[in-house]
Design a protein around this motif. Structure first.
Motif, PDB file in Angstrom:
ATOM      1  N   ASP A  31      42.729  44.954  25.189  1.00 41.05           N
ATOM      2  CA  ASP A  31      44.186  45.038  25.364  1.00 41.05           C
ATOM      3  C   ASP A  31      44.643  44.356  26.652  1.00 41.05           C
ATOM      4  OD1 ASP A  31      44.498  46.280  23.001  1.00 41.05           O
ATOM      5  OD2 ASP A  31      44.773  48.305  23.806  1.00 41.05           O
TER       6      ASP A  31
ATOM      7  N   LYS B  58      52.664  51.992  26.934  1.00 40.52           N
ATOM      8  CA  LYS B  58      51.287  52.372  26.652  1.00 40.52           C
ATOM      9  C   LYS B  58      50.604  52.942  27.896  1.00 40.52           C
ATOM     10  CE  LYS B  58      48.305  49.903  23.392  1.00 40.52           C
ATOM     11  NZ  LYS B  58      47.923  48.535  23.042  1.00 40.52           N
ATOM     12  N   VAL B  59      50.840  52.290  29.026  1.00 43.19           N
ATOM     13  CA  VAL B  59      50.110  52.660  30.236  1.00 43.19           C
ATOM     14  C   VAL B  59      50.674  53.918  30.887  1.00 43.19           C
ATOM     15  CG1 VAL B  59      49.562  51.921  32.590  1.00 43.19           C
ATOM     16  CG2 VAL B  59      49.316  50.315  30.696  1.00 43.19           C
TER      17      VAL B  59
ATOM     18  N   LEU C 121      45.342  33.336  38.261  1.00 39.34           N
ATOM     19  CA  LEU C 121      45.269  34.037  39.544  1.00 39.34           C
ATOM     20  C   LEU C 121      44.350  35.251  39.442  1.00 39.34           C
ATOM     21  CD1 LEU C 121      46.320  34.899  42.379  1.00 39.34           C
ATOM     22  CD2 LEU C 121      48.255  35.948  41.204  1.00 39.34           C
TER      23      LEU C 121
ATOM     24  N   VAL D  71      56.807  42.236  25.832  1.00 39.42           N
ATOM     25  CA  VAL D  71      55.376  42.497  26.046  1.00 39.42           C
ATOM     26  C   VAL D  71      55.181  43.402  27.271  1.00 39.42           C
ATOM     27  CG1 VAL D  71      53.171  41.419  26.635  1.00 39.42           C
ATOM     28  CG2 VAL D  71      54.654  40.356  24.951  1.00 39.42           C
TER      29      VAL D  71
ATOM     30  N   SER E  41      41.706  42.125  42.594  1.00 41.70           N
ATOM     31  CA  SER E  41      41.440  41.753  41.195  1.00 41.70           C
ATOM     32  C   SER E  41      41.631  42.927  40.253  1.00 41.70           C
ATOM     33  CB  SER E  41      40.058  41.160  41.022  1.00 41.70           C
ATOM     34  OG  SER E  41      39.062  42.055  41.352  1.00 41.70           O
ATOM     35  N   ASN E  42      42.833  43.446  40.228  1.00 38.92           N
ATOM     36  CA  ASN E  42      43.058  44.648  39.453  1.00 38.92           C
ATOM     37  C   ASN E  42      43.449  44.401  38.021  1.00 38.92           C
ATOM     38  OD1 ASN E  42      42.557  46.851  41.314  1.00 38.92           O
ATOM     39  ND2 ASN E  42      43.984  45.667  42.524  1.00 38.92           N
ATOM     40  N   VAL E  43      42.935  45.266  37.182  1.00 36.45           N
ATOM     41  CA  VAL E  43      43.223  45.220  35.758  1.00 36.45           C
ATOM     42  C   VAL E  43      43.964  46.508  35.426  1.00 36.45           C
ATOM     43  CG1 VAL E  43      41.187  43.849  35.350  1.00 36.45           C
ATOM     44  CG2 VAL E  43      41.011  46.312  35.193  1.00 36.45           C
ATOM     45  N   TYR E  44      44.517  46.576  34.228  1.00 40.92           N
ATOM     46  CA  TYR E  44      45.186  47.819  33.821  1.00 40.92           C
ATOM     47  C   TYR E  44      44.109  48.787  33.350  1.00 40.92           C
ATOM     48  CZ  TYR E  44      49.350  45.017  34.181  1.00 40.92           C
ATOM     49  OH  TYR E  44      50.340  44.212  34.656  1.00 40.92           O
TER      50      TYR E  44
ATOM     51  N   SER F  96      38.900  40.736  35.228  1.00 39.46           N
ATOM     52  CA  SER F  96      40.032  40.167  35.950  1.00 39.46           C
ATOM     53  C   SER F  96      39.999  38.635  35.902  1.00 39.46           C
ATOM     54  CB  SER F  96      39.983  40.662  37.393  1.00 39.46           C
ATOM     55  OG  SER F  96      41.003  40.069  38.147  1.00 39.46           O
TER      56      SER F  96
ATOM     57  N   PRO G 103      43.752  38.139  41.837  1.00 43.26           N
ATOM     58  CA  PRO G 103      44.220  38.676  43.117  1.00 43.26           C
ATOM     59  C   PRO G 103      43.076  39.290  43.925  1.00 43.26           C
ATOM     60  CG  PRO G 103      45.392  39.670  41.247  1.00 43.26           C
ATOM     61  CD  PRO G 103      44.249  38.902  40.697  1.00 43.26           C
TER      62      PRO G 103
ATOM     63  N   MET H 132      40.973  37.481  32.457  1.00 45.90           N
ATOM     64  CA  MET H 132      42.432  37.522  32.294  1.00 45.90           C
ATOM     65  C   MET H 132      43.091  36.325  32.962  1.00 45.90           C
ATOM     66  SD  MET H 132      42.970  41.575  32.985  1.00 45.90           S
ATOM     67  CE  MET H 132      44.755  41.705  32.968  1.00 45.90           C
TER      68      MET H 132
ATOM     69  N   LEU I 136      48.476  49.153  43.055  1.00 46.11           N
ATOM     70  CA  LEU I 136      47.253  48.784  42.351  1.00 46.11           C
ATOM     71  C   LEU I 136      47.025  47.275  42.348  1.00 46.11           C
ATOM     72  CD1 LEU I 136      47.526  51.195  39.305  1.00 46.11           C
ATOM     73  CD2 LEU I 136      46.102  51.447  41.350  1.00 46.11           C
ATOM     74  N   GLY I 137      48.035  46.512  42.710  1.00 46.02           N
ATOM     75  CA  GLY I 137      47.888  45.061  42.745  1.00 46.02           C
ATOM     76  C   GLY I 137      48.154  44.400  41.403  1.00 46.02           C
ATOM     77  N   THR I 138      48.486  45.181  40.372  1.00 45.67           N
ATOM     78  CA  THR I 138      48.722  44.558  39.073  1.00 45.67           C
ATOM     79  C   THR I 138      50.106  43.904  38.999  1.00 45.67           C
ATOM     80  OG1 THR I 138      49.361  46.734  38.253  1.00 45.67           O
ATOM     81  CG2 THR I 138      47.150  46.003  37.749  1.00 45.67           C
TER      82      THR I 138
ATOM     83  N   GLU J 234      44.190  51.766  32.302  1.00 48.60           N
ATOM     84  CA  GLU J 234      44.467  52.607  31.133  1.00 48.60           C
ATOM     85  C   GLU J 234      44.289  51.829  29.834  1.00 48.60           C
ATOM     86  OE1 GLU J 234      46.444  52.079  33.599  1.00 48.60           O
ATOM     87  OE2 GLU J 234      47.021  53.974  34.543  1.00 48.60           O
ATOM     88  N   LEU J 235      44.152  50.519  29.952  1.00 48.42           N
ATOM     89  CA  LEU J 235      44.007  49.708  28.743  1.00 48.42           C
ATOM     90  C   LEU J 235      42.551  49.294  28.565  1.00 48.42           C
ATOM     91  CD1 LEU J 235      47.083  47.281  29.009  1.00 48.42           C
ATOM     92  CD2 LEU J 235      46.961  49.511  27.868  1.00 48.42           C
TER      93      LEU J 235
ATOM     94  N   PHE K 122      47.332  41.434  26.378  1.00 48.52           N
ATOM     95  CA  PHE K 122      48.571  41.477  27.162  1.00 48.52           C
ATOM     96  C   PHE K 122      48.750  40.168  27.935  1.00 48.52           C
ATOM     97  CE2 PHE K 122      50.368  42.310  31.424  1.00 48.52           C
ATOM     98  CZ  PHE K 122      51.683  42.490  31.035  1.00 48.52           C
TER      99      PHE K 122
ATOM    100  N   ARG L  67      50.202  40.110  39.114  1.00 47.14           N
ATOM    101  CA  ARG L  67      49.984  39.378  37.867  1.00 47.14           C
ATOM    102  C   ARG L  67      51.311  39.053  37.199  1.00 47.14           C
ATOM    103  NH1 ARG L  67      45.015  39.227  36.285  1.00 47.14           N
ATOM    104  NH2 ARG L  67      43.540  40.789  37.008  1.00 47.14           N
TER     105      ARG L  67
END
Ligand SMILES: Nc1ncnc2c1ncn2[C@@H]1O[C@H](COP(=O)(O)OP(=O)(O)O)[C@@H](O)[C@H]1O
Ligand SMILES: [Mg+2]
Lengths: 253, 336
Positions: free
Chosen positions: B100, A24-25, B85, A17, B90-93, B149, B87, B152, A85-87, B95-96, B104, A90
């Motif tokens: 999505d 994709k990103v 969590l 995954v 509080s970042n998300v992707y 965020s 953060p 998710m 970016l902080g991702t 580009e998605l 994910f 996660r």
């Protein structure tokens, strides 16, 4: 025992995954296109135009270059970007082992490298009439080389930093150094004893020789040696990445 | 049943020049299941550092953490499966798409396809993001990103949710929406651990609050009890018909008054003892020929308590520890 296998299955699916998400990103990111997709072709043309070269020889060299550059470009780009970016938090906080996360990240670089080198192979076969001596070996070589060099790139990606620029410099530098000491632009057979001795340190030497076996049907080193060195260095390269990630957790990245 | 969080002697020294930087200093606390626990402190107090240790992102220098009964140093896997969590950034992707992003996360948390699609639909609808589910998150406003965020973070219905500064930088509507959401989650049985430097947020949302300053917990209690403990930070609010020049200085020189603040057309006088101050004020107004419009005694607000504890100037929540104090803390790190 059943629980154990379930966990393995879970972790593998999580790694997958992560890989899919990253593909994709990141495939369209300028940093990835620049350092991953264009660089090997740029290197190939700038160092190969002046020399007369048979199609097969060029093919073999281009494959080694694409595997090497593309695979090793993903890690140093993706991980520091995600840290910034902080991702990345996660992923680190998710219920999966560090090894699983790293496996996912390795597969991203390997995937890009496999795609780019496959394109190079197809172009070579269709337009340059390059004959491939052992197609199956070529495919195996592309796979194993892509994973090995992606694992190598991951070491740089694992350096605790939030700035991809911090990592890009050293990782590019090392790749260039490896490129010039390996038997890519100067064949092993034409090297001095000293140069040859140095080239044995670089895993790229073995990837190039493996590609020579696959495309030209002959190499300077034993096939089994090439395959084992690539396979083993891929595994050994994992250790510094794991160490650096643990260090990052202490330093707070 | 075990506590949701149990922390003993937790310490973090960031490695660095010399003996490093002591960011969290031997703290102890427990969070009960089902409560909203606020971690309140000024910037740089060590809130994020603590939360990052509680969520396995940071290795403690010392101390023990039990999350939902599991020792993080022994085996963090069972705890990780049950926490969510959000953060700090509080970042998300980006580009998605929103969808999505949720898919994910659902897959990373090993949810079945049926479960994650049903849950994602429910969350997107609840959070007002359903119309934008196929829009890439890069086109979202800050508030929408924050809501995504959080979605998710809770897609797998965690028993314990961590939020690092959930609302700063958001508009009033988004802030309200997120606070309502946190209450809702709590009502459904989720334990919430949130950090904030916003006193009013802690006051309105939290069952209990820990006030952290320079890496140490200064007080832990319910917001109301904290206020009671600090009866000495009471104040008298007075408004005069006019405010001639030099009035502030004169008010400051009154005995019993510790600090004077101008709040709109009113003056707030901090004092240990309002009953003693009132007659003084009467005499003062006669002497200065000022008419009093209104006069109130005020109980301490959580802000007063916070400022008292953190040793900051009343009315000026500073943006971070002063360099001098930070240096002092570095030295302290050396000794320990
Ligand atoms: N990775 C790090 N390395 C060194 N010092 C850090 C690091 N992260 C935070 N700090 C320092 O630790 C202190 C606490 O930081 P933090 O926990 O982020 O505070 P808060 O979240 O309460 O604003 C700050 O003084 C900060 O500068
Ligand atoms: Mg913080």
């Amino acid at each position: 025992m059943k629980i154990f296998w379930k966990r393995i299955k879970d972790e593998l699916s999580q790694a997958w995954v992560v890989t899919l998400k990253d593909i994709k990103v990141y495939y369209l990111r300028p940093g990835m296109i620049m350092f991953g997709f264009l660089m090997p072709f740029f290197m190939f043309f700038s160092f190969s135009v002046r020399r007369e070269m048979a199609a097969g020889e060029g093919m073999s060299r281009l494959l080694a270059l694409t595997i090497f550059f593309t695979a090793a470009a993903a890690g140093p780009f993706i991980i520091p970007t995600e840290r910034r970016l902080g991702t990345y938090d996660r992923l680190l906080a998710a219920p999966m082992s560090l090894f699983t996360l790293l496996l996912g990240k390795i597969a991203v670089g390997a995937f890009f490298a496999i795609v780019v080198s496959s394109i190079a192979a197809i172009v070579g076969i269709l337009f340059l009439d390059a004959a491939i001596a052992h197609p199956a070996l070529m495919i195996v070589g592309i796979f194993i080389g892509s994973f090995t060099f992606s694992t190598m790139g991951l070491i740089f990606g694992s350096i605790p930093t939030r700035n991809p620029g911090d990592v890009q410099m050293p990782s590019t530098l090392i790749r260039w150094v490896l490129l010039f000491v390996s038997g890519v632009f100067v064949p092993l057979s034409e090297m001095s004893t000293v140069a040859r001795g140095i080239s044995y340190i670089s895993p790229l030497t073995y990837a190039q020789d493996l590609m020579n076996h696959a495309v030209l049907g002959t190499g300077e080193l034993a096939l089994w040696l090439n395959l084992s060195v690539l396979f083993l260095s891929g595994i050994i390269f994992l250790l510094p990445s794991i160490k650096l990630h643990k260090r990052g957790r202490v330093l707070g990245y | 049943m075990s506590h949701a969080i149990e922390v003993q002697n937790l310490t973090k020294i960031y490695p660095g020049s010399g003996e490093g930087f002591l960011a969290v200093d031997k703290i102890n606390f427990t969070v009960d299941r089902g409560e909203i626990f606020g971690f309140l402190g000024p910037n740089g107090a060590g809130k994020s550092t603590t939360q990052r240790m509680l969520t396995t992102l940071l290795t403690p220098t010392e101390g023990q953490i039990l999350v939902l009964g599991h020792d993080l140093a022994q085996n963090s896997y069972p705890a990780k499966r049950q926490i969510g969590l959000v953060p700090e950034e509080s970042n998300v992707y980006t580009e998605l798409t929103a969808w999505d992003n949720l898919m994910f996360t659902g897959r990373i948390y090993l949810m079945s396809k049926a479960d994650r699609t049903a849950r994602a639909e429910e969350l997107l609808k609840d959070f007002g993001l359903w119309e934008n589910k196929d829009v890439k998150a890069e086109n979202f406003s800050k508030g929408m990103k924050r809501r995504l965020s959080i979605a998710m973070a809770i897609i797998h219905k965690p028993a314990l949710l961590f939020l690092d500064e959930p609302t700063p930088g958001l508009d009033v509507q988004s802030t309200r929406a997120i606070q309502t959401l946190i209450r809702q989650l709590s009502a459904e049985g989720t334990t919430v651990f949130m950090t904030t430097h916003q006193i009013e947020e802690a006051n309105q949302l939290c069952d209990r609050v820990a006030i952290i300053n320079y890496g140490k917990i200064a007080a832990i209690d319910t917001p109301e009890k904290l206020k009671q403990t600090f009866q000495q930070v009471q104040s008298v609010e007075i408004a005069f018909t006019s405010s001639p020049e030099g009035l502030k200085e004169k008010l400051t020189t009154l005995p019993e008054v510790s600090t004077v603040l101008k709040i709109g057309d009113k003056w707030r006088l901090y004092t240990d003892s309002p009953p003693d101050l009132l007659p003084l004020l009467m005499r003062f107004s006669e002497k200065e020929k000022l008419d009093i419009v209104s006069l109130n005694t005020l109980a301490p607000s959580l802000e007063d308590v916070f400022l008292q504890i953190t040793g900051q100037q009343v009315g000026s929540v500073s943006e971070g520890p002063s360099q001098q104090k930070a240096d002092r803390r570095r030295k302290k790190g050396k000794q320990s």
